[in-house]
Motif scaffolding. Structure first.
Motif, PDB file in Angstrom:
ATOM      1  N   UNK A  67      22.255  67.867  58.023  1.00  0.00           N
ATOM      2  CA  UNK A  67      21.377  68.825  58.692  1.00  0.00           C
ATOM      3  C   UNK A  67      19.917  68.412  58.645  1.00  0.00           C
ATOM      4  N   UNK A  68      19.498  67.919  57.515  1.00  0.00           N
ATOM      5  CA  UNK A  68      18.103  67.503  57.343  1.00  0.00           C
ATOM      6  C   UNK A  68      17.797  66.244  58.164  1.00  0.00           C
ATOM      7  N   UNK A  69      18.655  65.243  58.030  1.00  0.00           N
ATOM      8  CA  UNK A  69      18.414  63.952  58.673  1.00  0.00           C
ATOM      9  C   UNK A  69      18.475  64.065  60.196  1.00  0.00           C
ATOM     10  N   UNK A  80      15.687  63.837  65.387  1.00  0.00           N
ATOM     11  CA  UNK A  80      15.369  64.470  66.673  1.00  0.00           C
ATOM     12  C   UNK A  80      13.859  64.511  66.901  1.00  0.00           C
ATOM     13  N   UNK A  81      13.136  64.915  65.869  1.00  0.00           N
ATOM     14  CA  UNK A  81      11.676  65.006  65.986  1.00  0.00           C
ATOM     15  C   UNK A  81      11.028  63.627  66.114  1.00  0.00           C
ATOM     16  N   UNK A  82      11.504  62.686  65.352  1.00  0.00           N
ATOM     17  CA  UNK A  82      10.884  61.361  65.292  1.00  0.00           C
ATOM     18  C   UNK A  82      11.245  60.490  66.509  1.00  0.00           C
ATOM     19  N   UNK A  83      12.531  60.470  66.875  1.00  0.00           N
ATOM     20  CA  UNK A  83      12.990  59.542  67.913  1.00  0.00           C
ATOM     21  C   UNK A  83      13.357  60.216  69.230  1.00  0.00           C
ATOM     22  N   UNK A 112      20.274  55.540  69.651  1.00  0.00           N
ATOM     23  CA  UNK A 112      20.614  54.401  68.786  1.00  0.00           C
ATOM     24  C   UNK A 112      19.818  54.447  67.481  1.00  0.00           C
ATOM     25  N   UNK A 113      18.535  54.724  67.577  1.00  0.00           N
ATOM     26  CA  UNK A 113      17.693  54.792  66.378  1.00  0.00           C
ATOM     27  C   UNK A 113      18.098  55.964  65.498  1.00  0.00           C
ATOM     28  N   UNK A 170      22.487  54.988  57.785  1.00  0.00           N
ATOM     29  CA  UNK A 170      21.949  54.441  56.540  1.00  0.00           C
ATOM     30  C   UNK A 170      21.748  55.521  55.477  1.00  0.00           C
ATOM     31  N   UNK A 171      21.366  56.715  55.873  1.00  0.00           N
ATOM     32  CA  UNK A 171      21.115  57.776  54.887  1.00  0.00           C
ATOM     33  C   UNK A 171      22.371  58.542  54.503  1.00  0.00           C
TER      34      UNK A 171
END
Length: 96
Positions: free
Chosen positions: A57-59, A64-67, A72-73, A80-81
């Protein structure tokens, strides 16, 4: 102390070390891995699923906000997390 075996013992044995009675338990957590007296790994797997769901949920929200639409990113970050949380102890319990 945990006594391992397939049979369920109705009566507990008394264990003594240097004159002190040792408590016998059915499960024990060591270095984040849950050891059970019946050699089941279900408790550990359930705990890893619970932790991984929390991180999901966190990741996903951060991705969503960052990419944004960069799927793909987001998946690379997610893999990875989340995998690092979920596969902890896989060397012991296998890939079930």
């Amino acid at each position: 102390m945990v006594v391992f075996g397939k049979k369920v013992r109705k009566e507990k044995e008394e264990w003594v070390w240097r004159g002190k009675k040792i408590e016998q338990v059915k499960e024990f957590q060591y270095l984040g891995y849950t050891l059970k007296s019946n050699n089941s790994n279900r408790a550990h797997i359930q705990e890893m699923v619970r932790k991984a769901n929390k991180v999901i949920g966190i990741v996903w929200g951060i991705g969503e906000r960052k990419f944004g639409h960069g799927y793909k990113r987001r998946m690379m970050m997610f893999d990875s997390l989340i995998k690092s949380v979920f596969i902890y102890g896989a060397e012991i319990w296998g890939w079930k």
